[in-house]
Design a protein around this motif. Structure first.
Motif, PDB file in Angstrom:
ATOM      1  N   MET A   1      11.241  -8.730 -44.474  1.00  7.31           N
ATOM      2  CA  MET A   1      11.424 -10.042 -45.031  1.00  7.31           C
ATOM      3  C   MET A   1      11.514 -11.057 -43.914  1.00  7.31           C
ATOM      4  N   GLY A   2      10.707 -12.075 -43.993  1.00  8.55           N
ATOM      5  CA  GLY A   2      10.744 -13.110 -42.984  1.00  8.55           C
ATOM      6  C   GLY A   2      10.023 -12.744 -41.707  1.00  8.55           C
ATOM      7  N   THR A   3       9.136 -11.767 -41.759  1.00  9.27           N
ATOM      8  CA  THR A   3       8.445 -11.308 -40.558  1.00  9.27           C
ATOM      9  C   THR A   3       7.622 -12.420 -39.921  1.00  9.27           C
ATOM     10  N   THR A   4       6.869 -13.156 -40.708  1.00 13.44           N
ATOM     11  CA  THR A   4       6.030 -14.228 -40.178  1.00 13.44           C
ATOM     12  C   THR A   4       6.886 -15.269 -39.461  1.00 13.44           C
ATOM     13  N   LYS A   5       8.011 -15.612 -40.052  1.00 10.79           N
ATOM     14  CA  LYS A   5       8.922 -16.582 -39.449  1.00 10.79           C
ATOM     15  C   LYS A   5       9.437 -16.066 -38.100  1.00 10.79           C
ATOM     16  N   LYS A   6       9.772 -14.777 -38.041  1.00 10.04           N
ATOM     17  CA  LYS A   6      10.276 -14.194 -36.794  1.00 10.04           C
ATOM     18  C   LYS A   6       9.190 -14.146 -35.724  1.00 10.04           C
ATOM     19  N   ILE A   7       7.953 -13.901 -36.122  1.00 13.61           N
ATOM     20  CA  ILE A   7       6.851 -13.905 -35.155  1.00 13.61           C
ATOM     21  C   ILE A   7       6.624 -15.316 -34.627  1.00 13.61           C
ATOM     22  N   LYS A   8       6.620 -16.302 -35.518  1.00 12.46           N
ATOM     23  CA  LYS A   8       6.409 -17.699 -35.103  1.00 12.46           C
ATOM     24  C   LYS A   8       7.521 -18.194 -34.186  1.00 12.46           C
ATOM     25  N   SER A   9       8.738 -17.717 -34.400  1.00 13.61           N
ATOM     26  CA  SER A   9       9.863 -18.156 -33.572  1.00 13.61           C
ATOM     27  C   SER A   9      10.016 -17.312 -32.306  1.00 13.61           C
ATOM     28  N   SER A  10       9.124 -16.364 -32.092  1.00 12.51           N
ATOM     29  CA  SER A  10       9.136 -15.454 -30.928  1.00 12.51           C
ATOM     30  C   SER A  10      10.300 -14.475 -30.949  1.00 12.51           C
ATOM     31  N   GLU A  11      10.984 -14.378 -32.089  1.00 16.50           N
ATOM     32  CA  GLU A  11      12.045 -13.375 -32.214  1.00 16.50           C
ATOM     33  C   GLU A  11      11.430 -11.975 -32.302  1.00 16.50           C
ATOM     34  N   MET A  12      10.191 -11.902 -32.795  1.00 17.36           N
ATOM     35  CA  MET A  12       9.455 -10.659 -32.936  1.00 17.36           C
ATOM     36  C   MET A  12       8.052 -10.899 -32.390  1.00 17.36           C
ATOM     37  N   ARG A  13       7.489  -9.890 -31.715  1.00 21.98           N
ATOM     38  CA  ARG A  13       6.147 -10.048 -31.149  1.00 21.98           C
ATOM     39  C   ARG A  13       5.192  -9.000 -31.712  1.00 21.98           C
ATOM     40  N   VAL A  14       3.940  -9.382 -31.811  1.00 21.26           N
ATOM     41  CA  VAL A  14       2.872  -8.455 -32.169  1.00 21.26           C
ATOM     42  C   VAL A  14       2.224  -8.044 -30.858  1.00 21.26           C
ATOM     43  N   LEU A  15       2.127  -6.735 -30.628  1.00 18.62           N
ATOM     44  CA  LEU A  15       1.599  -6.223 -29.377  1.00 18.62           C
ATOM     45  C   LEU A  15       0.226  -5.587 -29.600  1.00 18.62           C
ATOM     46  N   PRO A  16      -0.585  -5.470 -28.540  1.00 17.21           N
ATOM     47  CA  PRO A  16      -1.909  -4.856 -28.689  1.00 17.21           C
ATOM     48  C   PRO A  16      -1.805  -3.348 -28.918  1.00 17.21           C
ATOM     49  N   ALA A  17      -2.941  -2.709 -29.043  1.00 17.04           N
ATOM     50  CA  ALA A  17      -2.987  -1.266 -29.298  1.00 17.04           C
ATOM     51  C   ALA A  17      -2.366  -0.481 -28.145  1.00 17.04           C
ATOM     52  N   LEU A  18      -1.814   0.682 -28.475  1.00 15.66           N
ATOM     53  CA  LEU A  18      -1.234   1.563 -27.467  1.00 15.66           C
ATOM     54  C   LEU A  18      -2.332   2.216 -26.638  1.00 15.66           C
ATOM     55  N   LYS A  19      -2.042   2.366 -25.366  1.00 14.18           N
ATOM     56  CA  LYS A  19      -2.940   3.114 -24.488  1.00 14.18           C
ATOM     57  C   LYS A  19      -2.343   4.483 -24.193  1.00 14.18           C
ATOM     58  N   SER A  20      -1.028   4.513 -23.898  1.00 11.80           N
ATOM     59  CA  SER A  20      -0.362   5.788 -23.614  1.00 11.80           C
ATOM     60  C   SER A  20       1.143   5.626 -23.745  1.00 11.80           C
ATOM     61  N   VAL A  21       1.805   6.780 -23.809  1.00 11.91           N
ATOM     62  CA  VAL A  21       3.264   6.824 -23.822  1.00 11.91           C
ATOM     63  C   VAL A  21       3.677   7.701 -22.653  1.00 11.91           C
ATOM     64  N   ASN A  22       4.483   7.166 -21.742  1.00 16.11           N
ATOM     65  CA  ASN A  22       4.879   7.876 -20.527  1.00 16.11           C
ATOM     66  C   ASN A  22       6.392   7.960 -20.432  1.00 16.11           C
ATOM     67  N   GLY A  23       6.863   8.475 -19.325  1.00 20.14           N
ATOM     68  CA  GLY A  23       8.295   8.483 -19.035  1.00 20.14           C
ATOM     69  C   GLY A  23       9.109   9.237 -20.059  1.00 20.14           C
TER      70      GLY A  23
END
Length: 110
Positions: A1-23
């Motif tokens: 709920m409110g995802t778009t609002k959180k993305i617009k306010s920079s509280e939540m970010r959309v990231l590109p596709a994963l390349k790998s998981v390390n560590g």
């Protein structure tokens, strides 16, 4: 709920596709070369399965379509601490059952 609002306010970010998981599974590298550390990686509905392309050591767990190799009802259980939740195509009930099975399995290990 409110995802778009959180993305617009920079509280939540959309990231590109994963390349790998390390560590040990805590460092996630994205296609743009940036990396971040996460405690949990959660895939939600609406994604294209790509886990089988970047997951190292998961050959026994997922097939070429990104679905579990083990057959139901043990489809959730992989090796080396890898588990699948919700990939059995059994809806929310199936997701709940997978989560319970995994929690019980981990409880028995500790």
């Amino acid at each position: 709920m409110g995802t778009t609002k959180k993305i617009k306010s920079s509280e939540m970010r959309v990231l590109p596709a994963l390349k790998s998981v390390n560590g040990g599974g805590y460092e996630v590298v994205f296609e743009n070369g940036r990396f971040y550390q996460f405690d949990v990686i959660l895939f939600a509905t609406g994604f294209k399965r790509s886990t089988h392309l970047w997951l190292q050591g998961g050959d026994c767990l997922l097939n070429n379509d990104g679905l579990p190799k083990p057959m139901y009802p043990n489809h959730w259980k992989g090796e080396n601490g890898l588990y699948c939740v919700g990939l059995a195509r059994r809806g929310l009930y199936g997701i709940g059952m997978d989560a319970q099975n995994i929690a019980q399995h981990i409880f028995k290990l500790i």
